[in-house]
Motif scaffolding. Structure first.
Motif, PDB file in Angstrom:
ATOM      1  N   LEU A   1       0.824  -1.216   0.000  1.00 33.98           N
ATOM      2  CA  LEU A   1       0.000   0.000   0.000  1.00 33.98           C
ATOM      3  C   LEU A   1       0.850   1.255   0.000  1.00 33.98           C
ATOM      4  CD1 LEU A   1      -2.639  -1.004   2.702  1.00 33.98           C
ATOM      5  CD2 LEU A   1      -2.964  -0.998   0.231  1.00 33.98           C
ATOM      6  N   TRP A   2       2.052   1.146   0.556  1.00 33.82           N
ATOM      7  CA  TRP A   2       2.913   2.331   0.675  1.00 33.82           C
ATOM      8  C   TRP A   2       3.636   2.648  -0.623  1.00 33.82           C
ATOM      9  CZ3 TRP A   2       1.631   4.819   4.778  1.00 33.82           C
ATOM     10  CH2 TRP A   2       1.290   4.150   5.945  1.00 33.82           C
ATOM     11  N   LYS A   3       3.771   1.661  -1.526  1.00 33.47           N
ATOM     12  CA  LYS A   3       4.617   1.881  -2.701  1.00 33.47           C
ATOM     13  C   LYS A   3       3.916   1.656  -4.038  1.00 33.47           C
ATOM     14  CE  LYS A   3       9.138   1.136  -0.655  1.00 33.47           C
ATOM     15  NZ  LYS A   3       9.984   0.076  -0.190  1.00 33.47           N
ATOM     16  N   ASP A   4       3.017   0.660  -4.099  1.00 35.81           N
ATOM     17  CA  ASP A   4       2.467   0.289  -5.403  1.00 35.81           C
ATOM     18  C   ASP A   4       1.689   1.440  -6.045  1.00 35.81           C
ATOM     19  OD1 ASP A   4       3.580  -2.073  -4.850  1.00 35.81           O
ATOM     20  OD2 ASP A   4       1.712  -3.212  -4.596  1.00 35.81           O
ATOM     21  N   ALA A   5       1.909   1.604  -7.356  1.00 35.63           N
ATOM     22  CA  ALA A   5       1.211   2.662  -8.095  1.00 35.63           C
ATOM     23  C   ALA A   5      -0.299   2.444  -8.040  1.00 35.63           C
ATOM     24  CB  ALA A   5       1.698   2.689  -9.539  1.00 35.63           C
ATOM     25  N   ALA A   6      -0.708   1.183  -8.039  1.00 35.17           N
ATOM     26  CA  ALA A   6      -2.147   0.874  -8.038  1.00 35.17           C
ATOM     27  C   ALA A   6      -2.829   1.342  -6.760  1.00 35.17           C
ATOM     28  CB  ALA A   6      -2.344  -0.629  -8.229  1.00 35.17           C
ATOM     29  N   CYS A   7      -2.064   1.616  -5.711  1.00 29.64           N
ATOM     30  CA  CYS A   7      -2.659   2.001  -4.425  1.00 29.64           C
ATOM     31  C   CYS A   7      -2.490   3.483  -4.124  1.00 29.64           C
ATOM     32  CB  CYS A   7      -2.041   1.182  -3.299  1.00 29.64           C
ATOM     33  SG  CYS A   7      -2.197  -0.575  -3.538  1.00 29.64           S
ATOM     34  N   ARG A   8      -2.213   4.266  -5.166  1.00 25.66           N
ATOM     35  CA  ARG A   8      -1.925   5.685  -4.943  1.00 25.66           C
ATOM     36  C   ARG A   8      -3.106   6.418  -4.315  1.00 25.66           C
ATOM     37  NH1 ARG A   8      -0.104   7.279  -9.922  1.00 25.66           N
ATOM     38  NH2 ARG A   8       1.960   6.516  -9.409  1.00 25.66           N
ATOM     39  N   ASP A   9      -4.314   6.105  -4.790  1.00 19.59           N
ATOM     40  CA  ASP A   9      -5.500   6.791  -4.254  1.00 19.59           C
ATOM     41  C   ASP A   9      -5.655   6.549  -2.759  1.00 19.59           C
ATOM     42  OD1 ASP A   9      -6.037   7.764  -6.686  1.00 19.59           O
ATOM     43  OD2 ASP A   9      -7.827   6.532  -7.059  1.00 19.59           O
ATOM     44  N   ALA A  10      -5.435   5.315  -2.343  1.00 22.52           N
ATOM     45  CA  ALA A  10      -5.563   4.987  -0.920  1.00 22.52           C
ATOM     46  C   ALA A  10      -4.533   5.767  -0.108  1.00 22.52           C
ATOM     47  CB  ALA A  10      -5.382   3.489  -0.709  1.00 22.52           C
ATOM     48  N   ARG A  11      -3.317   5.856  -0.644  1.00 29.40           N
ATOM     49  CA  ARG A  11      -2.261   6.627   0.046  1.00 29.40           C
ATOM     50  C   ARG A  11      -2.623   8.096   0.129  1.00 29.40           C
ATOM     51  NH1 ARG A  11       1.320   3.579  -2.839  1.00 29.40           N
ATOM     52  NH2 ARG A  11       1.718   5.174  -4.411  1.00 29.40           N
ATOM     53  N   MET A  12      -3.124   8.639  -0.990  1.00 32.89           N
ATOM     54  CA  MET A  12      -3.486  10.056  -0.985  1.00 32.89           C
ATOM     55  C   MET A  12      -4.638  10.322  -0.025  1.00 32.89           C
ATOM     56  SD  MET A  12      -3.059  11.038  -4.988  1.00 32.89           S
ATOM     57  CE  MET A  12      -3.755  12.673  -4.808  1.00 32.89           C
ATOM     58  N   ALA A  13      -5.552   9.361   0.060  1.00 27.07           N
ATOM     59  CA  ALA A  13      -6.673   9.511   0.998  1.00 27.07           C
ATOM     60  C   ALA A  13      -6.153   9.553   2.428  1.00 27.07           C
ATOM     61  CB  ALA A  13      -7.657   8.365   0.822  1.00 27.07           C
ATOM     62  N   LEU A  14      -5.166   8.692   2.720  1.00 23.24           N
ATOM     63  CA  LEU A  14      -4.579   8.690   4.060  1.00 23.24           C
ATOM     64  C   LEU A  14      -3.910  10.035   4.343  1.00 23.24           C
ATOM     65  CD1 LEU A  14      -3.605   7.283   6.686  1.00 23.24           C
ATOM     66  CD2 LEU A  14      -1.580   6.576   5.429  1.00 23.24           C
ATOM     67  N   ASP A  15      -3.140  10.507   3.377  1.00 21.24           N
ATOM     68  CA  ASP A  15      -2.455  11.787   3.517  1.00 21.24           C
ATOM     69  C   ASP A  15      -3.460  12.903   3.801  1.00 21.24           C
ATOM     70  OD1 ASP A  15       0.004  13.171   3.436  1.00 21.24           O
ATOM     71  OD2 ASP A  15      -0.513  13.994   1.471  1.00 21.24           O
ATOM     72  N   ALA A  16      -4.538  12.909   3.015  1.00 21.63           N
ATOM     73  CA  ALA A  16      -5.566  13.941   3.178  1.00 21.63           C
ATOM     74  C   ALA A  16      -6.239  13.841   4.544  1.00 21.63           C
ATOM     75  CB  ALA A  16      -6.607  13.801   2.070  1.00 21.63           C
ATOM     76  N   ALA A  17      -6.574  12.617   4.945  1.00 20.90           N
ATOM     77  CA  ALA A  17      -7.274  12.430   6.223  1.00 20.90           C
ATOM     78  C   ALA A  17      -6.381  12.843   7.393  1.00 20.90           C
ATOM     79  CB  ALA A  17      -7.704  10.980   6.369  1.00 20.90           C
ATOM     80  N   MET A  18      -5.068  12.516   7.289  1.00 22.22           N
ATOM     81  CA  MET A  18      -4.150  12.881   8.366  1.00 22.22           C
ATOM     82  C   MET A  18      -4.022  14.392   8.481  1.00 22.22           C
ATOM     83  SD  MET A  18      -1.139  10.000   7.874  1.00 22.22           S
ATOM     84  CE  MET A  18      -0.052  10.644   9.149  1.00 22.22           C
ATOM     85  N   LYS A  19      -3.872  15.054   7.333  1.00 18.02           N
ATOM     86  CA  LYS A  19      -3.732  16.519   7.359  1.00 18.02           C
ATOM     87  C   LYS A  19      -5.001  17.177   7.901  1.00 18.02           C
ATOM     88  CE  LYS A  19      -0.221  16.867   3.798  1.00 18.02           C
ATOM     89  NZ  LYS A  19       0.036  16.812   2.358  1.00 18.02           N
ATOM     90  N   GLU A  20      -6.140  16.639   7.483  1.00 19.76           N
ATOM     91  CA  GLU A  20      -7.408  17.198   7.930  1.00 19.76           C
ATOM     92  C   GLU A  20      -7.557  17.062   9.446  1.00 19.76           C
ATOM     93  OE1 GLU A  20     -11.014  16.661   5.316  1.00 19.76           O
ATOM     94  OE2 GLU A  20     -11.673  15.558   7.091  1.00 19.76           O
ATOM     95  N   ALA A  21      -7.226  15.866   9.946  1.00 18.82           N
ATOM     96  CA  ALA A  21      -7.350  15.634  11.390  1.00 18.82           C
ATOM     97  C   ALA A  21      -6.461  16.598  12.168  1.00 18.82           C
ATOM     98  CB  ALA A  21      -6.995  14.193  11.711  1.00 18.82           C
ATOM     99  N   THR A  22      -5.244  16.820  11.663  1.00 20.67           N
ATOM    100  CA  THR A  22      -4.318  17.704  12.365  1.00 20.67           C
ATOM    101  C   THR A  22      -4.797  19.153  12.319  1.00 20.67           C
ATOM    102  OG1 THR A  22      -2.583  16.183  11.725  1.00 20.67           O
ATOM    103  CG2 THR A  22      -1.877  18.297  12.600  1.00 20.67           C
ATOM    104  N   ARG A  23      -5.308  19.565  11.139  1.00 19.37           N
ATOM    105  CA  ARG A  23      -5.861  20.924  11.019  1.00 19.37           C
ATOM    106  C   ARG A  23      -7.004  21.132  11.999  1.00 19.37           C
ATOM    107  NH1 ARG A  23      -5.317  20.661   5.528  1.00 19.37           N
ATOM    108  NH2 ARG A  23      -7.441  19.915   5.254  1.00 19.37           N
ATOM    109  N   GLU A  24      -7.755  20.075  12.223  1.00 14.26           N
ATOM    110  CA  GLU A  24      -8.894  20.198  13.138  1.00 14.26           C
ATOM    111  C   GLU A  24      -8.483  20.068  14.598  1.00 14.26           C
ATOM    112  OE1 GLU A  24     -11.825  17.430  11.750  1.00 14.26           O
ATOM    113  OE2 GLU A  24     -11.951  18.425   9.794  1.00 14.26           O
TER     114      GLU A  24
END
Ligand SMILES: [Zn+2]
Length: 441
Positions: A138-161
């Motif tokens: 999940l951390w490297k495969d190109a096929a899982c990029r969306d899942a990684r980006m979703a994690l990145d977005a969710a983490m940033k959002e949680a921290t902003r909040e």
């Protein structure tokens, strides 16, 4: 030709005799059932990781079921995954984890903080890799990029909040608190319980020991021994692979076992070899228990008769709670002190005294990269930084005044480095762009 036939016959005869006579040559190799082999593979995964994986997968299952039901009831915002889970491919996982990580909530409906989200994600990776045995990263495969980006977005959002991870990390114990513990009689050698607590405190600080498992595994006159070297009496700790919390495996294979030596210091009331000698003097004769730490006597009568300890070990949980119990009445709201604090106290104190990362790692048994989070600044460190910055990168007079005095004190406390008689003094000079370290010998 006949010779060949003989050879073949002899070969089959020998095979037969081995089969009918299992004793012949069968002692050498183990024979394990499929279940036993699987059990051994399972045991290689640390229990904590296993628990965390189960926890994350349970959350995923609950989310999936809820999602699935909504879709079955006419919700069109998601796609239905009809295949069995073991048939899901990288695209399916990417699609599902993308939604999952953005939609996951606690039982009370609130969001997780960034660290927990990352934990959930990495435990899903663990589940894919070890339980489902998928060739998926999940951390490297190109096929899982969306899942990684979703994690990145969710983490940033949680921290902003403003969702910050709970600070359950333990703090190093400042020298002032250690002093206070002595002043208030919480560290002392005057009763069986206090003597044992004080010994645990100084063993932990000096040898940078881990939690209860490591303490519980210490055997009398085994891992810890008094030795004489160069006319000095030393208390020597040799790490034991079997009692080390983070056991040897592929990852830990080449981390050498540490040996740390503690010498006497100027203040013998508070010096580890002296405390150790007081303690082992009180060990009952004909003690049949191997453990170093023995359950203490509670009745005044036995203590007066000089019987301080029982022929029974102290429980793991009691050992685990010692630093918490020692410091509890004196702790403010912001700090949390546990046995782990002693390890951090050791690393931070040596760092402050100017020891290099590699030297500190020899005492703590870390790899030198893992040591970073154990080294924490105290007020004096911050003062030094401020002085250095204000004076335009000149090392302040303050640090020159305090540095040598502290190094000597720390060198007395840690023998690994005292073994080298050349006293070192290190100065860190913080410039605008980089930091220069100067070592005086
Ligand atoms: Zn001493």
């Amino acid at each position: 030709m006949k010779d060949d036939l003989d050879l073949v016959l002899r070969y089959f005869e020998s095979k037969e005799s081995a089969a009918t006579n299992p004793a012949a040559g069968s002692d050498r190799f183990a024979t394990l059932s499929t279940d036993e082999i699987q059990g051994k593979l399972d045991a290689a995964i640390p229990p904590n990781t296993r628990r965390k994986e189960l926890w994350a997968v349970r959350i995923f299952d609950q989310w999936f079921e809820q999602r699935h039901n909504r879709i079955l009831h006419g919700d069109t915002t998601g796609l239905l995954v009809l295949k069995e889970r073991h048939e899901w491919n990288a695209c399916d996982w990417n699609y599902l984890l993308k939604m999952f990580i953005l939609e996951v909530r606690k039982v009370d409906g609130t969001k997780y903080n960034a660290t927990t989200l990352r934990d959930i994600f990495s435990m899903m990776q663990h589940y894919l890799q070890y339980t489902l045995k998928k060739e998926l990263n999940l951390w490297k495969d190109a096929a899982c990029r969306d899942a990684r980006m979703a994690l990145d977005a969710a983490m940033k959002e949680a921290t902003r909040e403003g969702l910050v991870p709970g600070t359950n990390a333990s703090s190093p114990i400042p020298a002032t608190l250690e002093e206070e513990l002595w002043q208030k009689g919480r560290l002392a050698t005057t009763s069986p319980k206090l003597l044992l607590f004080t010994l645990v405190f100084y063993l932990g600080k000096q040898f940078a020991l881990r939690g209860g498992t490591e303490l519980h595994g210490l055997r009398y006159s085994c891992e810890i021994q008094l030795q004489h070297e160069d006319g000095q009496e030393l208390l020597v700790y040799c790490e034991n692979r079997a009692t080390k919390t983070n056991n040897a495996g592929i990852k830990r294979r080449f981390v050498p076992l540490k040996t740390v030596k503690a010498s006497h210091t100027a203040d013998h009331d508070r010096c580890l070899p002296c405390i150790y000698k007081l303690y082992v003097d009180k060990r009952p004769e004909n003690c049949t228990v191997q453990n170093l730490f023995l359950a203490w006597m509670r009745s005044d009568a036995s203590i007066q008769q000089g019987r301080w300890y029982q022929n029974a070990p102290v429980g793991r949980h009691s050992l685990d709670g010692i630093v918490r119990e020692l410091t509890a009445p004196l702790t403010g709201v912001t700090q949390r002190y546990t046995n782990q604090s002693l390890r951090k106290t050791c690393a931070s104190t040596l760092h402050r005294a100017g020891f290099a990362r590699e030297d500190i790692a020899r005492v703590t048994g870390h790899s030198s990269t893992a040591i970073e989070r154990y080294i924490q600044f105290d007020v004096q460190d911050h003062v030094k930084v401020s002085h250095a910055l204000q004076s335009g990168g000149q090392s302040s007079s303050l640090s020159i005044d305090t540095e040598p005095e502290r190094s000597v004190e720390a060198m007395e406390q840690s023998n690994v480095v005292t073994a080298n008689p050349a006293k070192k003094m290190r100065l860190n000079i913080n410039g605008n762009t980089n930091t220069v370290e100067i070592v005086f010998e």
